[in-house]
Design a protein around this motif. Sequence first.
Motif, PDB file in Angstrom:
ATOM      1  N   ALA A 267       5.901  10.539  -1.722  1.00  0.00           N
ATOM      2  CA  ALA A 267       6.037  10.363  -3.169  1.00  0.00           C
ATOM      3  C   ALA A 267       4.706   9.958  -3.797  1.00  0.00           C
ATOM      4  CB  ALA A 267       7.100   9.319  -3.481  1.00  0.00           C
ATOM      5  N   GLU A 268       3.959   9.065  -3.127  1.00  0.00           N
ATOM      6  CA  GLU A 268       2.728   8.535  -3.700  1.00  0.00           C
ATOM      7  C   GLU A 268       1.477   9.034  -3.000  1.00  0.00           C
ATOM      8  OE1 GLU A 268       3.497   4.443  -3.182  1.00  0.00           O
ATOM      9  OE2 GLU A 268       5.170   4.431  -4.581  1.00  0.00           O
ATOM     10  N   GLY A 269       1.614   9.603  -1.798  1.00  0.00           N
ATOM     11  CA  GLY A 269       0.456  10.058  -1.038  1.00  0.00           C
ATOM     12  C   GLY A 269      -0.395   8.901  -0.540  1.00  0.00           C
ATOM     13  N   THR A 270       0.264   7.816  -0.122  1.00  0.00           N
ATOM     14  CA  THR A 270      -0.459   6.628   0.316  1.00  0.00           C
ATOM     15  C   THR A 270      -0.097   6.257   1.755  1.00  0.00           C
ATOM     16  OG1 THR A 270       1.290   5.219  -0.591  1.00  0.00           O
ATOM     17  CG2 THR A 270      -0.610   5.655  -2.005  1.00  0.00           C
ATOM     18  N   TYR A 271      -1.010   5.545   2.420  1.00  0.00           N
ATOM     19  CA  TYR A 271      -0.817   5.030   3.765  1.00  0.00           C
ATOM     20  C   TYR A 271       0.288   3.972   3.756  1.00  0.00           C
ATOM     21  CZ  TYR A 271      -1.823   1.968   7.759  1.00  0.00           C
ATOM     22  OH  TYR A 271      -1.727   1.191   8.887  1.00  0.00           O
ATOM     23  N   GLN A 272       1.194   4.028   4.730  1.00  0.00           N
ATOM     24  CA  GLN A 272       2.260   3.023   4.844  1.00  0.00           C
ATOM     25  C   GLN A 272       2.028   2.110   6.041  1.00  0.00           C
ATOM     26  OE1 GLN A 272       5.039   2.838   2.565  1.00  0.00           O
ATOM     27  NE2 GLN A 272       3.569   4.108   1.495  1.00  0.00           N
TER      28      GLN A 272
END
Length: 175
Positions: free
Chosen positions: A167-172
């Motif tokens: 959804a955000e294109g971020t590292y989790q």
Amino acid sequence: MVIKFNQELYSIFSVFHRTPGNLRGFVQAKIRNLRSGTMMEHRFSSEDKVERAALEEHTMEYLYDDGECYYFMNSATFEQTHLTREILGDAIQYLVPQLEVKVEFYEGKPISVELPATVNLTVVETEPSLRGSTVSNVTKPAKLETGLVVQVPPFISPGEKIRVSTAEGTYQERA
């Protein structure tokens, strides 16, 4: 929700009901044309009629791409379908072989793809990790196997698998 409006299919992003003073109420909607991909805002009055589009949803597995088309296999019937870059949009950056996605069809034609919430991707290229930097809010760019670039903590090194939010294109987190 997907609606049929002016002989086109639109997906609804946001809806806000307004009742200004002593005027009639209306609904302000932000919608995207599924054919062209353009976003627009439209004001629907109480007399406007829209039809909800009947969509079929199938779980499909991503197989491979040949540069122009991306091939998917229906998990139930083992039928193969190809989708173009225009239909997939930004979802291309998260596609890895054997990834399960939901494909929505309208009148037998695929119109959109729903990705899982997170995807595990391998880091291909990043700066070397710094010794002793385990807890800090400093990040560095990392290129992933699909070509996507995300910001990661300094302890991530090439070859590691990480979990990325679609959804955000971020590292989790590490996978």
